[in-house]
Motif scaffolding. Sequence first.
Motif, mmCIF file in Angstrom:
data_model
loop_
_atom_site.group_PDB
_atom_site.id
_atom_site.type_symbol
_atom_site.label_atom_id
_atom_site.label_comp_id
_atom_site.label_asym_id
_atom_site.label_seq_id
_atom_site.Cartn_x
_atom_site.Cartn_y
_atom_site.Cartn_z
ATOM 1 N N ILE A 57 81.495 104.734 147.843
ATOM 2 C CA ILE A 57 80.365 105.202 147.477
ATOM 3 C C ILE A 57 80.439 106.711 146.984
ATOM 4 C CG2 ILE A 57 78.122 106.212 148.378
ATOM 5 C CD1 ILE A 57 78.014 103.627 150.157
ATOM 6 N N TRP A 58 81.337 107.353 147.578
ATOM 7 C CA TRP A 58 81.560 108.980 147.343
ATOM 8 C C TRP A 58 82.194 109.036 145.837
ATOM 9 C CZ3 TRP A 58 80.672 113.478 148.670
ATOM 10 C CH2 TRP A 58 81.711 114.717 148.202
ATOM 11 N N ARG A 59 83.240 108.159 145.822
ATOM 12 C CA ARG A 59 83.725 107.993 144.492
ATOM 13 C C ARG A 59 82.908 107.744 143.266
ATOM 14 N NH1 ARG A 59 87.265 104.897 145.369
ATOM 15 N NH2 ARG A 59 86.557 102.836 144.573
ATOM 16 N N GLU A 60 82.214 106.668 143.522
ATOM 17 C CA GLU A 60 81.161 106.370 142.376
ATOM 18 C C GLU A 60 80.108 107.655 142.259
ATOM 19 O OE1 GLU A 60 79.091 103.219 143.950
ATOM 20 O OE2 GLU A 60 80.690 101.637 143.592
ATOM 21 N N GLY A 61 79.722 108.297 143.171
ATOM 22 C CA GLY A 61 78.759 109.352 143.085
ATOM 23 C C GLY A 61 79.269 110.717 142.324
ATOM 24 N N GLN A 62 80.695 110.913 142.636
ATOM 25 C CA GLN A 62 81.247 111.752 141.938
ATOM 26 C C GLN A 62 81.789 111.616 140.298
ATOM 27 O OE1 GLN A 62 82.186 114.994 143.241
ATOM 28 N NE2 GLN A 62 80.598 114.423 144.570
ATOM 29 N N LEU A 63 81.781 110.407 140.012
ATOM 30 C CA LEU A 63 82.209 109.966 138.867
ATOM 31 C C LEU A 63 80.969 109.682 138.157
ATOM 32 C CD1 LEU A 63 84.924 106.974 139.488
ATOM 33 C CD2 LEU A 63 85.564 109.615 138.610
#
Length: 544
Positions: free
Chosen positions: A170-176
Amino acid sequence: MAPLGFDLNQEAPLDWDNPIDWEAIGEWEGPAHALGYNFVWDDGNNGVASFQRFIGDHDDDADDHGAQQGDADDHGTQQGDADDHGAQHGDASDHGAQQVDAASNALDHGGNNNTGEASGGRQRKFYTDDIKMAIYCDLLAKTKPPILQRGVSKEVAQKYSVTRRVVQRIWREGQLAGGIHGVKNKLVRNCGRKRIEIDMEAIKNVPLKERTTIRDLANALGVSKSALHSRFREGYFRRHTNDLKFSLTDENKKARVKYCLSMLTNNIPNAPTFKPMYNIVYIDEKWFYRTRRNQKYYLANDEERPQRAVKSKNFIEKVMVLTVVARPRFDEHGVCTFDGKIGNFPFVYVEPAKRWSPNRDRGVMVTKAMTSVTKEISRQFLINKVLPAIKEKWPAEERGMPIFIQQDNARTHVAVNDPAFVEAAQADGWDIRLTCQPPNSPDLNVLDLGFFAAIQALFYKGTPNNIEKIVEKVDKAFREYPVDRSNRIFLTQQSCMMEIMKQNGGQYYNIPHMKKKHLEMTGNLPISYECPMEIYNQALGFVG
């Protein structure tokens, strides 16, 4: 303590009885992705760290930054308070508070579907947008983008009862994606089973005998029954119950059109209107059975089905009833002054019982149904029952005006110029005449058009068990039938006569819906309909 001596690129020679001392492990100086490992916390092993290698998939490792960050306690002073950091991210913290509340409610009311992944299940769980957005907002409040601090993913995973990999993804999706809306599910646009397209025009090419059921039609079209039934529920095609009609000759059709023209008033050059038909009395016979062979009920799940039995399904007790009605009358205030219900006369007779039975003794008077009705019986009913009832209930202000009794063309009916009937009908200053409707034309009699069906529906609400009860229930249904609905049937007949003229005497037409109930509620219900000039001229040309 010196660093442990093992190669990170090999299988970890771990002694699970002695947990690793993470304080003694030296920091990796190179980039995190060069390690080629994902660090995933296993909550099922009492906090023991384990390593899992995922060759070729460096993007799935969101915990690589933990090696660069070092101990979470060392960076606590750099991060400051979570609330201060939330103010730096603008609306993210405020929105996060709302998402946290929504996610908490979602977890309390069914979020358990997402909690089984940490216990060893390999099936990927589905998380709602509210839960994913709440997790992302918590991560924003506890770390500083783009680096996810060590220990934060574990804390958030425990709070929402999900695995650390879910939190890291979830963190990676939000950052990307550049914001909180990037963590939303992308399956709403093009997901699930693809719609099976069915050519509805192909239904017309299937023979009628091969589309009497959904299964037969599905086989003819080469599709599944469930897919075809879904299209039926969506309204792409319809179910039709086809009833048999009387075959009509050319003479029958002309007779029907002539009858319709006789019911019009000639208002040339204005459009002709139908006569109010106040001086027409409709009579007809109908069989009423004690019960139906098939009856629909609505039962509870644990309720036993009713037990119904007769001696013979082909010989269910029945009674023929002669019904006589006329059009109701209303004053200028809408109050009914004459309900038009002249009488309901069953074809029964009374005789003493010839034998003893558990229901009655021998010699007791019992009611029995007539098994056949002859012309002589019809004459007796007309003279002794129908005519006295008309003279008794007919409005006094219309006495002496012509009254027409309309009957069908059954062979047991008396002729229109029967001497006995004419003598009784013209007695005491009355002008009552007998007429016949066109052959094979039940739609030109208000009883067959709608009155009998309504009475029968009311009749079957009861459960008569003998001839006397059948007669009682039929008479009760006749008396309880609403007068306003009876008046609307006469307007329905007028609309049917217009359709008959359109079809040049044909019988294959749909009964038009004129919204009579709505017109009656608004006080705009007419007494008679107007017939358009084009229909009138077409009918005149058809009859020559």
